[in-house]
Design a protein around this motif. Structure first.
Motif, mmCIF file in Angstrom:
data_model
loop_
_atom_site.group_PDB
_atom_site.id
_atom_site.type_symbol
_atom_site.label_atom_id
_atom_site.label_comp_id
_atom_site.label_asym_id
_atom_site.label_seq_id
_atom_site.Cartn_x
_atom_site.Cartn_y
_atom_site.Cartn_z
ATOM 1 N N GLY A 236 -20.204 34.583 24.337
ATOM 2 C CA GLY A 236 -20.571 34.851 25.736
ATOM 3 C C GLY A 236 -22.052 33.703 25.831
ATOM 4 N N LEU A 237 -22.404 32.882 25.209
ATOM 5 C CA LEU A 237 -23.552 32.235 25.218
ATOM 6 C C LEU A 237 -22.989 30.605 25.318
ATOM 7 C CD1 LEU A 237 -26.616 32.362 25.159
ATOM 8 C CD2 LEU A 237 -26.240 31.625 22.395
ATOM 9 N N GLY A 238 -22.989 30.343 26.514
ATOM 10 C CA GLY A 238 -22.334 29.085 26.906
ATOM 11 C C GLY A 238 -21.397 29.089 27.970
ATOM 12 N N PRO A 239 -20.719 27.897 28.477
ATOM 13 C CA PRO A 239 -19.935 27.961 29.662
ATOM 14 C C PRO A 239 -18.570 28.609 29.269
ATOM 15 C CG PRO A 239 -20.231 25.591 28.852
ATOM 16 C CD PRO A 239 -21.196 26.672 28.132
ATOM 17 N N ALA A 240 -18.071 29.675 29.996
ATOM 18 C CA ALA A 240 -16.602 30.246 29.611
ATOM 19 C C ALA A 240 -15.487 29.319 29.900
ATOM 20 C CB ALA A 240 -16.641 31.438 30.589
ATOM 21 N N SER A 241 -15.659 28.445 30.554
ATOM 22 C CA SER A 241 -14.499 27.354 30.790
ATOM 23 C C SER A 241 -14.417 26.655 29.300
ATOM 24 C CB SER A 241 -15.018 26.269 31.602
ATOM 25 O OG SER A 241 -16.172 25.486 31.245
ATOM 26 N N ALA A 242 -15.171 26.757 28.319
ATOM 27 C CA ALA A 242 -14.873 26.045 27.088
ATOM 28 C C ALA A 242 -14.275 26.821 26.207
ATOM 29 C CB ALA A 242 -16.158 25.652 26.459
ATOM 30 N N ARG A 243 -13.927 28.058 26.435
ATOM 31 C CA ARG A 243 -13.506 29.211 25.415
ATOM 32 C C ARG A 243 -12.180 28.842 24.811
ATOM 33 N NH1 ARG A 243 -13.613 34.416 23.805
ATOM 34 N NH2 ARG A 243 -11.495 35.220 23.545
ATOM 35 N N ASN A 244 -11.359 27.947 25.569
ATOM 36 C CA ASN A 244 -9.892 27.947 25.126
ATOM 37 C C ASN A 244 -9.676 26.337 24.917
ATOM 38 O OD1 ASN A 244 -8.850 30.394 24.877
ATOM 39 N ND2 ASN A 244 -8.266 30.354 26.797
ATOM 40 N N TYR A 245 -10.841 25.450 24.766
ATOM 41 C CA TYR A 245 -10.681 24.216 24.314
ATOM 42 C C TYR A 245 -9.743 24.061 23.121
ATOM 43 C CZ TYR A 245 -14.552 22.515 27.341
ATOM 44 O OH TYR A 245 -15.239 22.087 28.039
ATOM 45 N N THR A 246 -9.850 24.818 22.160
ATOM 46 C CA THR A 246 -8.868 24.813 20.962
ATOM 47 C C THR A 246 -9.127 26.197 20.046
ATOM 48 O OG1 THR A 246 -8.587 23.233 18.945
ATOM 49 C CG2 THR A 246 -10.885 23.935 19.206
ATOM 50 N N ILE A 247 -8.155 26.350 19.283
ATOM 51 C CA ILE A 247 -8.450 27.548 18.549
ATOM 52 C C ILE A 247 -8.107 27.129 16.966
ATOM 53 C CG2 ILE A 247 -7.326 29.086 20.187
ATOM 54 C CD1 ILE A 247 -4.615 28.834 18.760
ATOM 55 N N SER A 248 -8.562 28.136 16.161
ATOM 56 C CA SER A 248 -8.333 28.085 14.624
ATOM 57 C C SER A 248 -6.649 28.424 14.577
ATOM 58 C CB SER A 248 -9.280 28.823 13.791
ATOM 59 O OG SER A 248 -8.967 28.644 12.435
ATOM 60 N N ALA A 249 -5.738 27.496 13.904
ATOM 61 C CA ALA A 249 -4.448 27.876 13.970
ATOM 62 C C ALA A 249 -3.896 27.276 12.772
ATOM 63 C CB ALA A 249 -3.889 26.928 15.046
ATOM 64 N N PHE A 250 -2.757 28.159 12.441
ATOM 65 C CA PHE A 250 -1.947 28.073 11.272
ATOM 66 C C PHE A 250 -0.604 27.408 11.690
ATOM 67 C CE2 PHE A 250 0.868 29.873 7.840
ATOM 68 C CZ PHE A 250 0.341 29.555 6.767
ATOM 69 N N SER A 251 -0.388 26.199 10.946
ATOM 70 C CA SER A 251 0.556 25.225 11.566
ATOM 71 C C SER A 251 1.537 24.697 10.510
ATOM 72 C CB SER A 251 0.022 24.056 12.314
ATOM 73 O OG SER A 251 -0.760 24.234 13.406
ATOM 74 N N THR A 252 2.715 24.225 10.901
ATOM 75 C CA THR A 252 3.589 23.491 10.025
ATOM 76 C C THR A 252 4.420 22.400 10.700
ATOM 77 O OG1 THR A 252 5.078 23.686 8.165
ATOM 78 C CG2 THR A 252 5.615 25.099 10.012
ATOM 79 N N THR A 253 5.361 21.761 10.276
ATOM 80 C CA THR A 253 6.299 20.799 10.871
ATOM 81 C C THR A 253 7.456 21.278 11.418
ATOM 82 O OG1 THR A 253 7.360 20.216 8.781
ATOM 83 C CG2 THR A 253 5.506 19.103 9.497
ATOM 84 N N ASP A 254 8.156 20.875 12.324
ATOM 85 C CA ASP A 254 9.371 21.230 12.864
ATOM 86 C C ASP A 254 10.134 21.251 11.494
ATOM 87 O OD1 ASP A 254 8.344 21.639 15.344
ATOM 88 O OD2 ASP A 254 9.261 19.650 16.063
ATOM 89 N N GLU A 255 10.118 20.064 10.966
ATOM 90 C CA GLU A 255 11.177 19.868 9.800
ATOM 91 C C GLU A 255 10.980 21.096 8.705
ATOM 92 O OE1 GLU A 255 12.207 16.620 6.229
ATOM 93 O OE2 GLU A 255 10.726 16.151 7.547
ATOM 94 N N PHE A 256 9.930 21.580 8.540
ATOM 95 C CA PHE A 256 9.692 22.625 7.459
ATOM 96 C C PHE A 256 10.401 23.842 8.096
ATOM 97 C CE2 PHE A 256 7.602 25.797 5.048
ATOM 98 C CZ PHE A 256 7.677 25.565 3.798
ATOM 99 N N ILE A 257 10.279 24.038 9.334
ATOM 100 C CA ILE A 257 10.657 25.382 9.981
ATOM 101 C C ILE A 257 12.117 25.358 10.089
ATOM 102 C CG2 ILE A 257 10.907 26.622 12.221
ATOM 103 C CD1 ILE A 257 8.177 25.503 12.685
#
Length: 354
Positions: A236-257
């Protein structure tokens, strides 16, 4: 991808198998396989490697905790982590088949996988923009006031800096006009270095006036008295519009999936179990910290994770992806909208709330 007898290195057209060969005169041998050929390799997929861009941090902690607390083993996987900095190197390693999964900022994937082609977000490690802006405690400005950065030198990692620059631009702050320098922190490019911890030391040494980094670095600076948190969007400290600029995510490749859907599912379940376990018993964070962090940071991680617990939700909403894609378009990482199903591996959403 790892097992006891071989490793694989992949390129878009070839795959190289490095195999221990007791029957051979040399210690190892290799063969290059054309991916266009229909060849089957009998390779166990019970070992997986996860790349992280910062280890001594809260940013990707659920992935580290899932390894250290045994949740990958519960799912039949032997998981290890590999520290790769700057953050885009994690996605390079994913593209090249050196690692199987990445725990990193989601938007960084676009620097290696244009328009999200070839990569998928499997789940969120935590919700919302997870970096904070720390400035010198003696500046006297009020928290939340972005004018505090005017005329200052701010340390930020590559690709991470994009979020701060966009936030400032949307708030009417101009880097050139207002004399703001956002640059790398001295010493952070060395192998094995934690960006946030090193940034806090640079602030203490007077090399920078502030830094944009993870909460571990912020905690170090605040505890020492040299720093003060000015921006922390998801609290809550700062512009709320920036909340979803990015997330910490767990990812892999389409090939691996495509090749290993069951292993992918097991990995997602391990992450979700770790998030749930930390929510139920935050003291587990200290246990993980003692195993993998330096002593000083191990003492801090439980309190930091406890503050993060409301954001430990594996779900990735359509609104979050829409907002992130807009941010990526604004900063030049993306040339237009991309549908949700081309960003997120929807088939694994069933594990987010298990």
């Amino acid at each position: 991808m790892r097992d006891q007898i071989c490793t694989i290195r992949a390129t878009p057209s070839t795959m190289t198998l490095y195999r221990s060969a007791p029957q051979c005169s040399s210690a190892s041998s290799s063969i290059v396989l054309d991916k266009r050929e229909s060849l089957q390799l009998d390779i166990s997929m019970d070992r997986v490697k996860i790349a992280v861009p910062d280890l001594v941090s809260n940013s990707y902690f659920p992935a580290i905790a899932a390894i250290e607390l045994g949740f990958f083993k519960q799912e039949g996987l032997t998981a290890t982590h590999e520290l790769l900095f700057p953050n885009f190197r994690t996605y390079e390693a994913l593209r090249d088949g050196i690692v199987d999964f990445v725990a990193a900022p989601a938007h960084v994937a676009l620097s290696i996988f244009p328009r999200w082609r070839g990569v998928k977000l499997l789940c969120a490690l935590s919700q919302g923009l997870f970096w904070v802006l720390v400035m010198r405690a003696d500046l006297g400005a009020m928290p939340g006031d972005l004018n505090a950065v005017k005329g200052r030198r701010i340390g930020a990692a590559p690709m991470v800096d994009l979020a701060l620059k966009q936030m400032l631009a949307e708030s009417g702050v101009d880097l050139v006009r207002d004399g703001i320098m956002i640059d790398r922190v001295p010493g952070t490019m060395e192998p094995g270095v934690s960006f946030g911890v090193t940034a806090a030391k640079a602030l203490e040494d007077g090399k920078i006036d502030g830094f944009w980094a993870n909460a571990m670095g912020a905690e170090n600076a605040v505890q020492s008295g040299v720093g003060k948190i000015f921006i922390d969007v998801r609290h809550g400290l700062g512009p709320a519009s920036a909340r979803n600029y990015t997330i910490s995510a767990f990812s892999t490749t389409d090939e691996f999936i495509h090749s290993h859907p069951d292993i992918t599912a097991a990995a997602v379940r391990a992450i979700v179990k770790a998030q749930r376990a930390l929510k139920e018993d935050p003291h587990l964070a200290a246990e993980v910290g003692r195993r993998v962090f330096p002593t000083a940071e191990a003492a801090l991680i439980e309190n930091i994770v406890t503050r993060d617990l409301p954001y430990y939700d594996a779900g990735i909403s359509a609104d979050a992806v829409k907002d992130m894609n807009k941010f990526c378009s604004d900063v030049g990482l993306l040339d237009g909208p991309v549908d949700y199903e081309n960003v997120v591996a929807k088939d694994y959403a069933r594990f987010w709330k298990m």
